[in-house]
Write a protein that holds these residues in place. Sequence first.
Motif, short mmCIF file in Angstrom:
data_model
loop_
_atom_site.label_atom_id
_atom_site.label_comp_id
_atom_site.label_asym_id
_atom_site.label_seq_id
_atom_site.Cartn_x
_atom_site.Cartn_y
_atom_site.Cartn_z
N ASN A 1 -17.14 -16.44 5.37
CA ASN A 1 -18.58 -16.19 5.41
C ASN A 1 -18.76 -14.75 5.92
OD1 ASN A 1 -21.40 -16.28 5.87
ND2 ASN A 1 -21.12 -17.17 7.89
N LYS B 1 -22.85 -27.84 7.87
CA LYS B 1 -22.95 -27.46 6.46
C LYS B 1 -23.04 -28.70 5.56
CE LYS B 1 -22.64 -23.40 8.15
NZ LYS B 1 -23.88 -22.65 8.43
N ASN C 1 -21.06 -22.70 -0.21
CA ASN C 1 -22.40 -23.13 -0.63
C ASN C 1 -23.37 -21.95 -0.55
OD1 ASN C 1 -22.62 -22.97 2.18
ND2 ASN C 1 -24.15 -24.60 2.26
N PHE C 2 -22.86 -20.77 -0.83
CA PHE C 2 -23.63 -19.54 -0.79
C PHE C 2 -22.96 -18.52 -1.70
CE2 PHE C 2 -20.42 -19.54 2.47
CZ PHE C 2 -19.80 -18.30 2.33
N TYR D 1 -16.49 -24.28 5.62
CA TYR D 1 -17.01 -24.55 4.28
C TYR D 1 -15.99 -25.24 3.38
CZ TYR D 1 -20.64 -21.31 5.79
OH TYR D 1 -21.66 -20.71 6.49
N ASN E 1 -27.25 -20.98 5.11
CA ASN E 1 -26.27 -21.87 4.47
C ASN E 1 -26.47 -23.34 4.84
OD1 ASN E 1 -25.27 -19.52 3.43
ND2 ASN E 1 -23.50 -19.41 4.79
N THR F 1 -28.03 -18.71 0.16
CA THR F 1 -27.60 -20.11 0.20
C THR F 1 -27.97 -20.80 -1.09
OG1 THR F 1 -28.12 -20.12 2.57
CG2 THR F 1 -27.75 -22.26 1.52
N ARG G 1 -26.92 -12.22 1.13
CA ARG G 1 -26.26 -13.52 0.98
C ARG G 1 -27.33 -14.58 0.74
NH1 ARG G 1 -24.02 -16.15 6.18
NH2 ARG G 1 -26.15 -16.94 6.12
#
Length: 377
Positions: A171, A231, A311-312, A201, A45, A354, A352
């Motif tokens: 997350n 991040k 952002n993932f 995030y 991420n 990014t 997962r």
Amino acid sequence: MSVPAQDNRRPTRPEPRPGVMAISAYVPGKSHVEGVEKVYKLSSNETPIGPSPLAVAAYQAAGANLQDYPDGSATVLREAIGKATGINPARIICGAGSDELLNLIAHTYVGAGDEAIFSAHGFLVYKIATLSAGGTPIATPETEGLVADVDAMLAAVTPRTKLVFLANPNNPTGTYLPFEEVRRLHAELPPHVLLVLDAAYSEYVRRNDYEAGLELALTAENVIMTRTFSKIHGLAALRIGWAVGSEAVIDALNRVRGPFNMNAPAIAAGAAAILDTAHMETAVAHNDQWLSWLTAEIGALGLKVTPSVGNFLLIHFPETAGRTAPEADAFLNRRGIVLRQVRAYGLPHALRMTVGSEEANRLVVQALSDFLAGAAQ
């Protein structure tokens, strides 16, 4: 003179205290693939935009004085955060990433026999921090949409509960709780239970019903909000985190915190980064564009994607042989694309991803298309 018989019950080497060996060590996202020269790392991420040029310049300038100890209170950084957010710097504590702060919170408030609650697919550090402090981690069920369930969390509270960890957004799922639900969770917690809002995030979220938790952390005695520079600010290598809470909570954490827990270049770079709003806006715009594109394109391939506000994104794979998440991961690795396996989070059938650069994003979609086409043959 007789020699005493050896006591076989005595340890033959130093032994960690009970519970330590029950911890599964945190494994970071993979960053390379054996035999592949160019790797697109989409497992941790990290922002494809990189850090603010102002942060890089501040970091480099700090390198001229490496003989000096850093400011043990991270004053420059706390003041910059205060300027950017309107928070009194006295209510802010900084650490080597929000990971350190989460561990500080656990070691300050959890002891043997105490419990800490978090959702089933919550950030792995919550369990690790709780166990390392001698406490008992309690994972609660989530909804079918992989969203934290407030009622399940409240039902898990006992007289032994000391902490409730809530990642919002979470997350690795990318899901979030509307802030009215967060307020309900807080309102129904006993006053001695500390609610930890992990907002790592938060800068990426664009939802009208979302709040990071700043106001609650500033007005409630039993709430602390943690944030990170890893991040949106692109400073993961420097390990910078911060938290805001009541004066009593911040005072307690500062008594446990190491005297020089942040290095001088990190303090300087963080102070510059948080004031570079233009750079943050660029990062947000890139994420908005490609998160929606990836969600649509991967969904069009027939793979389920959990709706994400971070952002993932979490991609789910069938359990059918030839189409599974581990097989997809191996296929992607051969093309130099590294996503994150999330088996440790209780999600063995998902990967997962990014949100990366345009090049990386398009390569992932093409590679997944080729993987599924090959499996169908």
